[in-house]
Design an enzyme around this catalytic site. Sequence first.
Site, short mmCIF file in Angstrom:
data_model
loop_
_atom_site.label_atom_id
_atom_site.label_comp_id
_atom_site.label_asym_id
_atom_site.label_seq_id
_atom_site.Cartn_x
_atom_site.Cartn_y
_atom_site.Cartn_z
N ARG A 138 25.84 36.48 46.21
CA ARG A 138 26.59 37.68 46.58
C ARG A 138 25.86 38.99 46.27
O ARG A 138 25.04 39.04 45.37
CB ARG A 138 27.99 37.67 45.96
CG ARG A 138 28.04 37.83 44.48
CD ARG A 138 29.47 37.61 43.97
NE ARG A 138 29.54 37.83 42.55
CZ ARG A 138 30.63 37.66 41.81
NH1 ARG A 138 31.75 37.25 42.37
NH2 ARG A 138 30.60 37.89 40.53
N LYS A 197 38.38 37.12 42.82
CA LYS A 197 39.31 38.08 42.20
C LYS A 197 39.03 39.51 42.70
O LYS A 197 39.95 40.23 43.09
CB LYS A 197 39.19 38.06 40.66
CG LYS A 197 39.50 36.71 40.02
CD LYS A 197 39.47 36.77 38.50
CE LYS A 197 38.12 37.13 37.90
NZ LYS A 197 37.06 36.13 38.15
N ARG A 233 41.08 38.12 29.32
CA ARG A 233 40.19 36.95 29.34
C ARG A 233 40.29 36.16 28.03
O ARG A 233 39.64 35.13 27.91
CB ARG A 233 38.76 37.42 29.51
CG ARG A 233 38.20 37.30 30.95
CD ARG A 233 36.82 37.85 30.91
NE ARG A 233 35.90 37.47 31.91
CZ ARG A 233 35.58 38.19 32.99
NH1 ARG A 233 36.24 39.28 33.29
NH2 ARG A 233 34.63 37.80 33.79
N ARG A 286 29.02 31.77 32.23
CA ARG A 286 30.29 32.47 32.50
C ARG A 286 31.42 31.46 32.78
O ARG A 286 32.57 31.67 32.40
CB ARG A 286 30.11 33.46 33.66
CG ARG A 286 29.25 34.66 33.23
CD ARG A 286 28.63 35.42 34.40
NE ARG A 286 29.60 35.99 35.29
CZ ARG A 286 29.33 36.39 36.53
NH1 ARG A 286 28.10 36.27 37.03
NH2 ARG A 286 30.26 36.93 37.27
N ARG A 302 22.40 43.63 43.74
CA ARG A 302 22.89 42.36 43.19
C ARG A 302 23.10 42.54 41.70
O ARG A 302 22.31 43.24 41.05
CB ARG A 302 21.85 41.25 43.42
CG ARG A 302 21.79 40.82 44.86
CD ARG A 302 20.73 39.76 45.11
NE ARG A 302 20.48 39.68 46.53
CZ ARG A 302 21.00 38.76 47.35
NH1 ARG A 302 21.75 37.80 46.86
NH2 ARG A 302 20.77 38.79 48.65
P1 AMP Z 1 33.27 40.33 35.88
O1 AMP Z 1 32.82 41.52 36.68
O2 AMP Z 1 34.77 40.27 35.71
O3 AMP Z 1 32.69 39.04 36.37
O4 AMP Z 1 32.70 40.55 34.40
C1 AMP Z 1 31.30 40.61 34.15
C2 AMP Z 1 31.04 40.46 32.67
O5 AMP Z 1 31.66 41.54 31.97
C3 AMP Z 1 31.62 39.20 32.03
O6 AMP Z 1 30.77 38.07 32.18
C4 AMP Z 1 31.75 39.65 30.59
O7 AMP Z 1 30.50 39.67 29.92
C5 AMP Z 1 32.21 41.10 30.74
N1 AMP Z 1 33.68 41.22 30.83
C6 AMP Z 1 34.41 41.67 31.89
N2 AMP Z 1 35.71 41.67 31.61
C7 AMP Z 1 35.83 41.21 30.33
C8 AMP Z 1 36.93 40.95 29.48
N3 AMP Z 1 38.20 41.17 29.89
N4 AMP Z 1 36.67 40.48 28.24
C9 AMP Z 1 35.41 40.25 27.82
N5 AMP Z 1 34.32 40.45 28.58
C10 AMP Z 1 34.52 40.93 29.83
#
Ligand code: AMP
Length: 222
Positions: A132, A18, A93, A176, A164
């Site tokens: 990554r 993404k 989400r 996740r 990282r």
């Molecule tokens: P990401 O960078 O999108 O992989 O997000 C990293 C972490 O941030 C996730 O595992 C969640 O803990 C939190 N997070 C990011 N976006 C959301 C969202 N829309 N709703 C809830 N938690 C989020």
Amino acid sequence: MTAQAPVLILLGPPGAGKGTQARMLEEDFGLVQLSTGDLLRAAVAAGTEAGKRAKAVMEAGQLVSDEIVLAILKDRMAQPDVAKGIILDGFPRTAGQAAALDALLAATGQKVTAAISLEVDDEAMVGRVSGRYTCACGEGYHDEFKQPAVAGVCDKCGGSSFKRRADDNAETVRERLKAYHAQTAPLIAYYDGKGVLEKLDAMGAIAEIRSSLGRIVAGVAA
Ligand code: AMP
């Protein structure tokens, strides 16, 4: 935001690409990437109240509360650059976030242009995410799939400051993925019901996915 500005959502589990593809859509279409993960990591780094509340939840691979995420997203959407159109990366989400987004957009006469689901195999995601790392300039790399041309030097900015993410380890990725399937995957049916869902096989090479995604975006956001 103007009435015609595209509002694109990228759906998919951690590691689906993404963030990588959202940055490419920024370059290719002049849209603005809004990543709630990036916004939350910035809040954690800045030590804000929201960041303090989010930190442990993120490190455990769980979802931060809708209340915190929506507050951060609304602030970001109040900035003028979103008028160019946005790519939401990692948001919504949950069903609550999707409903809140609809309401936020409806207030200015807008709606979601397309929700694009990046379809991948879960097992491959653990390897993708665990390897990554990112340059301080934002360029992403991977131990196996995308090393810089000169070891230790960023192809894009020439810098050598890589990092990282704390949550990019195999154990947290599995959490996740669970959160994704329990709380986020149902949104695929939600957007299908609204007639704005597009599905894309995202197991191939980054460049191939970029062009397939580009065709979808050109079709819906022209
Ligand atoms: P990401 O960078 O999108 O992989 O997000 C990293 C972490 O941030 C996730 O595992 C969640 O803990 C939190 N997070 C990011 N976006 C959301 C969202 N829309 N709703 C809830 N938690 C989020």
